[in-house]
Design a protein around this motif. Sequence first.
Motif, PDB file in Angstrom:
ATOM      1  N   UNK A 165       0.827  -1.209   0.000  1.00  0.00           N
ATOM      2  CA  UNK A 165       0.000   0.000   0.000  1.00  0.00           C
ATOM      3  C   UNK A 165       0.859   1.255   0.000  1.00  0.00           C
ATOM      4  N   UNK A 166       1.881   1.280   0.842  1.00  0.00           N
ATOM      5  CA  UNK A 166       2.784   2.434   0.873  1.00  0.00           C
ATOM      6  C   UNK A 166       3.466   2.625  -0.483  1.00  0.00           C
ATOM      7  N   UNK A 167       3.842   1.513  -1.105  1.00  0.00           N
ATOM      8  CA  UNK A 167       4.528   1.578  -2.391  1.00  0.00           C
ATOM      9  C   UNK A 167       3.612   2.094  -3.489  1.00  0.00           C
TER      10      UNK A 167
ATOM     11  N   UNK B  19      -6.683   0.990  -2.798  1.00  0.00           N
ATOM     12  CA  UNK B  19      -7.297  -0.152  -2.133  1.00  0.00           C
ATOM     13  C   UNK B  19      -6.236  -1.072  -1.579  1.00  0.00           C
ATOM     14  N   UNK B  20      -6.377  -1.378  -0.293  1.00  0.00           N
ATOM     15  CA  UNK B  20      -5.486  -2.275   0.425  1.00  0.00           C
ATOM     16  C   UNK B  20      -6.103  -3.672   0.392  1.00  0.00           C
TER      17      UNK B  20
ATOM     18  N   UNK C 240       0.935  -3.493  -6.574  1.00  0.00           N
ATOM     19  CA  UNK C 240       2.156  -3.982  -5.930  1.00  0.00           C
ATOM     20  C   UNK C 240       1.877  -5.230  -5.098  1.00  0.00           C
ATOM     21  N   UNK C 241       2.852  -6.125  -5.081  1.00  0.00           N
ATOM     22  CA  UNK C 241       2.853  -7.323  -4.224  1.00  0.00           C
ATOM     23  C   UNK C 241       4.097  -7.231  -3.361  1.00  0.00           C
TER      24      UNK C 241
ATOM     25  N   UNK D 113      -1.795  -4.361  -3.168  1.00  0.00           N
ATOM     26  CA  UNK D 113      -2.519  -3.090  -3.147  1.00  0.00           C
ATOM     27  C   UNK D 113      -2.593  -2.549  -4.565  1.00  0.00           C
ATOM     28  N   UNK D 114      -3.605  -1.724  -4.807  1.00  0.00           N
ATOM     29  CA  UNK D 114      -3.786  -1.109  -6.122  1.00  0.00           C
ATOM     30  C   UNK D 114      -4.169   0.349  -5.958  1.00  0.00           C
TER      31      UNK D 114
END
Length: 280
Positions: free
Chosen positions: A44-46, A81-82, A160-161, A168-169
């Motif tokens: 999520x941060x990324x 979105x997390x 990101x994974x 997260x997206x």
Amino acid sequence: MKLIIHGGFFSESLTNQEVKKAKQEALRDIVTKGYEYLQTHTATETVVYTVSLLEDCDLFNAGTGSQIQSDGKIRLSAALMDGKTQKLSGVINVEDIKNPIQVAEKLMAFPDRVLSGTGGQDFAREHGFEHYNPEISQRRQEYEKKLSDSIRLGTVGCVALDAEGNIAAGTSTGGKGFEMPGRVSDSATTAGNYANQFAGISCTGVGEDIVSASVASTIVTRVTDGFTIEAATKKTLDEMKPYDGFAGVIGIAKNGDVFHADTHPYMVWASHDGNVQVFN
């Protein structure tokens, strides 16, 4: 760890090699920075960090350099979105904000997580987001010449994974340009941006087409039900054929599969899993 980003659709692929190259180089740089950030941060941060970089690049239609609407104003929308918490937050049609994805991140901690218009702007000001004009001269020139026949679908997005297996997206847009004030795109909805523990999807294209097919949430639901991300994406995009739906998709599944697809061959994207790929 995996990261994929998109810079939306653009017509320059066939008409302007200089712009095409500039966008490819920008995506390469941003995906590399995002992947480095992912090494020590959550998914999520990324996503917030990487989408912010995309918003700050005036080559794309998000944040700085966004399209101008029919009344001469720029309005921005973004969603985050997390996948772990399955919470979505976002802003719709906010003005004078530099990084709407960061406002979406701030909203994640509140019970009312999607705000529109002046409500979103007031929230941003109350939480330290200063006034910022995202207009650049090129967009004003396009608006004044009424180049509505030159489609520049440059919405940006990131999936990101992270090392813990969380997904997260995030998606951010300045709209389609010359639209009716108040028009809502897919980007700040689950049709255009969705993630859970099984997959994450960010979309670009014609918002109305993407909303009609609930593209992002449908793909993720199918992956949750056992489809591969490739099969889920292809089936969902096939369902847009009756109305010639215009959409592009990037996504990552829990097993690490990274996939992208589009209904029209002009989406520009980049991915990083230790090696960089940049395509359009």
